[in-house]
Every structure is written in structure tokens, then in C-alpha cells.
Design an enzyme around this catalytic site. Sequence first.
Site, PDB file in Angstrom:
ATOM      1  N   ALA A  35      42.181  87.620  22.922  1.00  0.00           N
ATOM      2  CA  ALA A  35      42.533  86.654  23.991  1.00  0.00           C
ATOM      3  C   ALA A  35      41.461  85.680  24.151  1.00  0.00           C
ATOM      4  O   ALA A  35      40.417  85.714  23.476  1.00  0.00           O
ATOM      5  CB  ALA A  35      42.440  87.680  25.261  1.00  0.00           C
ATOM      6  N   GLU A 105      51.015  86.460  17.739  1.00  0.00           N
ATOM      7  CA  GLU A 105      50.217  87.217  16.699  1.00  0.00           C
ATOM      8  C   GLU A 105      50.508  88.886  16.790  1.00  0.00           C
ATOM      9  O   GLU A 105      50.597  89.314  15.903  1.00  0.00           O
ATOM     10  CB  GLU A 105      48.783  86.966  17.099  1.00  0.00           C
TER      11      GLU A 105
END
Length: 161
Positions: A35, A105
Amino acid sequence: MAYTPAEVRSLTPVRTSIEPRLALPDLRDVFLCHAWDDRGGAAKELHDLLESSNVSVWFSEKDVRLGTPLLREIDKGLAKSRVGIVLVTPALLARIQREGIADKELSALLARDQLVPIVHGTTYEALREISPLLGSRSGLSTAEGTMANIAAQLAELIAVE
């Protein structure tokens, strides 16, 4: 570094899928999915520990140059990495729910057998509530070992003899 029998069974497919990718040019050992909020904390710590173990890491903080298209650079990094590591933190869980870049991703990494989740500051139960597919993958947790131990286990996992 010692693995539990369950970790050996679950991580064997990752190890098996690594060797055929060795011929790719500019290959990195690991793609580190994290993140944005973790880039200066846990993600940087894991990156630094892996690099100190001679593991080459694709890490957006160092591999995406200013002025380049972020998604295209991520795409190239995914294509040229032997293994994907997903650093699962509360911040990543929030990002996945908002379907941001980390979610993209993750989608690409889930399509391959080269994915190891690293749970940090949260639990597999919380992960399974947000991403049952990622939560079904065996990985490692900082609740059971330090980040340094996890980095050492990952270095051993991707080592090619």
C-alpha cells in the site's frame, strides 16, 4: 531458516515456478506489492532487509522514475519478477477495497503461482474477508516471526542453487 511442514508444502509450488523464469532479461527476484501508505515504513523495511540478503527487489519507490507512467512501470516490473510478495497490512486491505493500484497489482499476481503474502499488523482472517483468493495462499506472518526472519525465509525460498 526453518519452515514448518505446512509452509514447505504450500510454498513448494512457488519454488517450482521460479526456475523457468531465470532466462528473462533484467529479471528481479521479487516484486514487492504494498500500500502507498506503507512505502516509508513496513514496505521499506522489508525491501531493505531483502536487498541486504542479496535479493533484487522491484520496489516502486526506487524503480518508478519521475515523469514515467506508473501503471506501465508496474506492468513491466510484474513481468520481469520471479516472485510476487504482497505485504498485507491494514492499509493494503483498505486500498484493495477501493480498487486502486495495489488491487491491480494483486490481480496480476493472483493469476500466477508466484505469490507469497506477508501478513503484517493484521490477520489472515481479516485478509480472507477482503480477498478470499489472496487469503487462501500460504504465506508468512510477522505475528509468528520478525520481519528480518521473514526476509531470510524469502531469500532462501528464491535462492537458486
